[in-house]
Design a protein around this motif. Structure first.
Motif, PDB file in Angstrom:
ATOM      1  N   ASN A   8       0.858  -1.188   0.000  1.00 33.32           N
ATOM      2  CA  ASN A   8       0.000   0.000   0.000  1.00 33.32           C
ATOM      3  C   ASN A   8       0.892   1.234   0.000  1.00 33.32           C
ATOM      4  O   ASN A   8       1.865   1.293   0.753  1.00 33.32           O
ATOM      5  CB  ASN A   8      -0.909   0.035   1.230  1.00 33.32           C
ATOM      6  N   LEU A   9       0.538   2.212  -0.829  1.00 36.20           N
ATOM      7  CA  LEU A   9       1.246   3.486  -0.895  1.00 36.20           C
ATOM      8  C   LEU A   9       0.263   4.617  -0.648  1.00 36.20           C
ATOM      9  O   LEU A   9      -0.906   4.526  -1.033  1.00 36.20           O
ATOM     10  CB  LEU A   9       1.868   3.697  -2.284  1.00 36.20           C
ATOM     11  N   ALA A  10       0.759   5.687  -0.030  1.00 39.83           N
ATOM     12  CA  ALA A  10      -0.060   6.888   0.159  1.00 39.83           C
ATOM     13  C   ALA A  10       0.869   8.079   0.304  1.00 39.83           C
ATOM     14  O   ALA A  10       2.036   7.931   0.671  1.00 39.83           O
ATOM     15  CB  ALA A  10      -0.942   6.758   1.406  1.00 39.83           C
ATOM     16  N   PHE A  11       0.330   9.260   0.014  1.00 42.16           N
ATOM     17  CA  PHE A  11       1.038  10.489   0.344  1.00 42.16           C
ATOM     18  C   PHE A  11       0.023  11.574   0.618  1.00 42.16           C
ATOM     19  O   PHE A  11      -1.107  11.521   0.148  1.00 42.16           O
ATOM     20  CB  PHE A  11       2.027  10.914  -0.754  1.00 42.16           C
ATOM     21  N   ASN A  12       0.420  12.526   1.432  1.00 39.16           N
ATOM     22  CA  ASN A  12      -0.427  13.666   1.707  1.00 39.16           C
ATOM     23  C   ASN A  12       0.422  14.833   2.186  1.00 39.16           C
ATOM     24  O   ASN A  12       1.591  14.677   2.514  1.00 39.16           O
ATOM     25  CB  ASN A  12      -1.565  13.321   2.669  1.00 39.16           C
ATOM     26  N   THR A  13      -0.188  15.997   2.212  1.00 36.14           N
ATOM     27  CA  THR A  13       0.491  17.224   2.598  1.00 36.14           C
ATOM     28  C   THR A  13      -0.420  18.021   3.526  1.00 36.14           C
ATOM     29  O   THR A  13      -1.627  18.068   3.323  1.00 36.14           O
ATOM     30  CB  THR A  13       0.796  18.088   1.348  1.00 36.14           C
ATOM     31  N   ASN A  14       0.171  18.636   4.523  1.00 35.08           N
ATOM     32  CA  ASN A  14      -0.534  19.554   5.422  1.00 35.08           C
ATOM     33  C   ASN A  14      -1.733  18.937   6.137  1.00 35.08           C
ATOM     34  O   ASN A  14      -2.736  19.595   6.360  1.00 35.08           O
ATOM     35  CB  ASN A  14      -0.985  20.819   4.666  1.00 35.08           C
ATOM     36  N   GLU A  15      -1.647  17.676   6.461  1.00 34.76           N
ATOM     37  CA  GLU A  15      -2.702  17.021   7.230  1.00 34.76           C
ATOM     38  C   GLU A  15      -2.349  17.100   8.712  1.00 34.76           C
ATOM     39  O   GLU A  15      -1.186  16.964   9.074  1.00 34.76           O
ATOM     40  CB  GLU A  15      -2.837  15.550   6.829  1.00 34.76           C
ATOM     41  N   ALA A  16      -3.348  17.292   9.550  1.00 36.39           N
ATOM     42  CA  ALA A  16      -3.103  17.329  10.995  1.00 36.39           C
ATOM     43  C   ALA A  16      -2.569  15.977  11.475  1.00 36.39           C
ATOM     44  O   ALA A  16      -1.712  15.920  12.350  1.00 36.39           O
ATOM     45  CB  ALA A  16      -4.387  17.696  11.736  1.00 36.39           C
ATOM     46  N   ASP A  17      -3.101  14.902  10.899  1.00 36.57           N
ATOM     47  CA  ASP A  17      -2.661  13.554  11.254  1.00 36.57           C
ATOM     48  C   ASP A  17      -2.411  12.782   9.954  1.00 36.57           C
ATOM     49  O   ASP A  17      -3.296  12.083   9.450  1.00 36.57           O
ATOM     50  CB  ASP A  17      -3.728  12.861  12.108  1.00 36.57           C
ATOM     51  N   PRO A  18      -1.200  12.931   9.382  1.00 33.26           N
ATOM     52  CA  PRO A  18      -0.931  12.313   8.078  1.00 33.26           C
ATOM     53  C   PRO A  18      -1.097  10.799   8.063  1.00 33.26           C
ATOM     54  O   PRO A  18      -1.552  10.231   7.068  1.00 33.26           O
ATOM     55  CB  PRO A  18       0.521  12.698   7.780  1.00 33.26           C
ATOM     56  N   ALA A  19      -0.733  10.123   9.155  1.00 36.14           N
ATOM     57  CA  ALA A  19      -0.849   8.662   9.202  1.00 36.14           C
ATOM     58  C   ALA A  19      -2.311   8.238   9.175  1.00 36.14           C
ATOM     59  O   ALA A  19      -2.686   7.312   8.454  1.00 36.14           O
ATOM     60  CB  ALA A  19      -0.146   8.116  10.439  1.00 36.14           C
ATOM     61  N   ALA A  20      -3.141   8.912   9.947  1.00 34.42           N
ATOM     62  CA  ALA A  20      -4.576   8.588   9.962  1.00 34.42           C
ATOM     63  C   ALA A  20      -5.176   8.824   8.579  1.00 34.42           C
ATOM     64  O   ALA A  20      -6.006   8.033   8.118  1.00 34.42           O
ATOM     65  CB  ALA A  20      -5.303   9.419  11.011  1.00 34.42           C
ATOM     66  N   ARG A  21      -4.750   9.888   7.918  1.00 35.67           N
ATOM     67  CA  ARG A  21      -5.250  10.184   6.568  1.00 35.67           C
ATOM     68  C   ARG A  21      -4.842   9.076   5.591  1.00 35.67           C
ATOM     69  O   ARG A  21      -5.645   8.652   4.760  1.00 35.67           O
ATOM     70  CB  ARG A  21      -4.723  11.545   6.103  1.00 35.67           C
ATOM     71  N   ALA A  22      -3.603   8.603   5.690  1.00 39.72           N
ATOM     72  CA  ALA A  22      -3.147   7.530   4.804  1.00 39.72           C
ATOM     73  C   ALA A  22      -3.995   6.282   4.992  1.00 39.72           C
ATOM     74  O   ALA A  22      -4.469   5.683   4.020  1.00 39.72           O
ATOM     75  CB  ALA A  22      -1.671   7.222   5.068  1.00 39.72           C
ATOM     76  N   VAL A  23      -4.209   5.885   6.242  1.00 44.69           N
ATOM     77  CA  VAL A  23      -5.006   4.683   6.517  1.00 44.69           C
ATOM     78  C   VAL A  23      -6.441   4.878   6.041  1.00 44.69           C
ATOM     79  O   VAL A  23      -7.032   3.974   5.431  1.00 44.69           O
ATOM     80  CB  VAL A  23      -4.937   4.310   8.018  1.00 44.69           C
ATOM     81  N   LYS A  24      -6.995   6.053   6.244  1.00 42.18           N
ATOM     82  CA  LYS A  24      -8.367   6.326   5.800  1.00 42.18           C
ATOM     83  C   LYS A  24      -8.474   6.231   4.271  1.00 42.18           C
ATOM     84  O   LYS A  24      -9.444   5.692   3.734  1.00 42.18           O
ATOM     85  CB  LYS A  24      -8.806   7.714   6.272  1.00 42.18           C
ATOM     86  N   MET A  25      -7.452   6.733   3.564  1.00 45.86           N
ATOM     87  CA  MET A  25      -7.460   6.629   2.098  1.00 45.86           C
ATOM     88  C   MET A  25      -7.398   5.168   1.674  1.00 45.86           C
ATOM     89  O   MET A  25      -8.080   4.761   0.730  1.00 45.86           O
ATOM     90  CB  MET A  25      -6.293   7.428   1.502  1.00 45.86           C
ATOM     91  N   TRP A  26      -6.583   4.357   2.358  1.00 40.42           N
ATOM     92  CA  TRP A  26      -6.501   2.933   2.033  1.00 40.42           C
ATOM     93  C   TRP A  26      -7.833   2.246   2.281  1.00 40.42           C
ATOM     94  O   TRP A  26      -8.230   1.368   1.518  1.00 40.42           O
ATOM     95  CB  TRP A  26      -5.398   2.264   2.846  1.00 40.42           C
ATOM     96  N   GLN A  27      -8.538   2.650   3.338  1.00 43.74           N
ATOM     97  CA  GLN A  27      -9.828   2.031   3.650  1.00 43.74           C
ATOM     98  C   GLN A  27     -10.880   2.333   2.585  1.00 43.74           C
ATOM     99  O   GLN A  27     -11.831   1.582   2.422  1.00 43.74           O
ATOM    100  CB  GLN A  27     -10.320   2.496   5.018  1.00 43.74           C
ATOM    101  N   LYS A  28     -10.697   3.414   1.848  1.00 41.14           N
ATOM    102  CA  LYS A  28     -11.650   3.793   0.798  1.00 41.14           C
ATOM    103  C   LYS A  28     -11.300   3.210  -0.561  1.00 41.14           C
ATOM    104  O   LYS A  28     -12.065   3.368  -1.512  1.00 41.14           O
ATOM    105  CB  LYS A  28     -11.727   5.322   0.696  1.00 41.14           C
TER     106      LYS A  28
END
Length: 160
Positions: A102-122
């Motif tokens: 699984n790969l993810a990236f994000n910018t300027n998120e308060a909780d980047p790890a939570a955002r990555a996992v949430k994107m994977w869940q979708k």
């Protein structure tokens, strides 16, 4: 310039001249914290689905860090090279029946790890990796680009 087979594969995988060490703009404690957050959130998701927790393997995390560092240093954000390069690296450490990424990236998120996992869940394919019951081992690598993007790579393994 003529490239050898391995050099060509590394180039295709976005791993040419990648420095996997912590870069001057990265904070080792922050990256470790992000990795651990992904690990705990993915395991919490698995437990909620009555699946066993994954065990973290630091050797796999080093491979995952290499992919994240490659992307953070300008490599392609893609699974290109997984089946040959990273799967081959995994196989040298842990003979396996199946492996996933699984790969993810994000910018300027308060909780980047939570955002990555949430994107994977979708994402159906990424969610399938998270929920595959035979996966028992994982490795997680995180890297930060000079412009602040956070890159995540999670590897999943079903050993032989």
């Amino acid at each position: 310039m003529k490239l050898g087979f391995v050099s060509t594969l590394l180039l295709l995988a976005g791993c040419s001249s990648v420095d996997v060490s912590i870069q001057p703009h990265e904070n080792a404690k922050e990256l470790e914290s992000l990795s651990y957050t992904v690990f705990t959130k993915v395991n919490a998701h698995r437990l909620a689905k009555n699946l066993s927790e994954l065990k973290l393997d630091l050797r796999l995390s080093k491979i995952a860090r290499g992919k994240s560092a490659a992307m953070a240093q300008g490599g392609e954000f893609s699974h290109v090279g997984f089946n040959v390069v990273r799967a081959g690296q995994i196989k040298n450490i842990i003979p396996f029946r199946r492996a996933g990424e699984n790969l993810a990236f994000n910018t300027n998120e308060a909780d980047p790890a939570a955002r990555a996992v949430k994107m994977w869940q979708k994402s159906p394919s990424h969610l399938a990796n998270m929920e595959r019951p035979e996966y028992s081992i994982t490795g997680i690598g995180v890297a930060k680009s000079v412009n602040g993007q956070i890159y995540f790579t999670q590897l999943f393994v079903h050993p032989k």
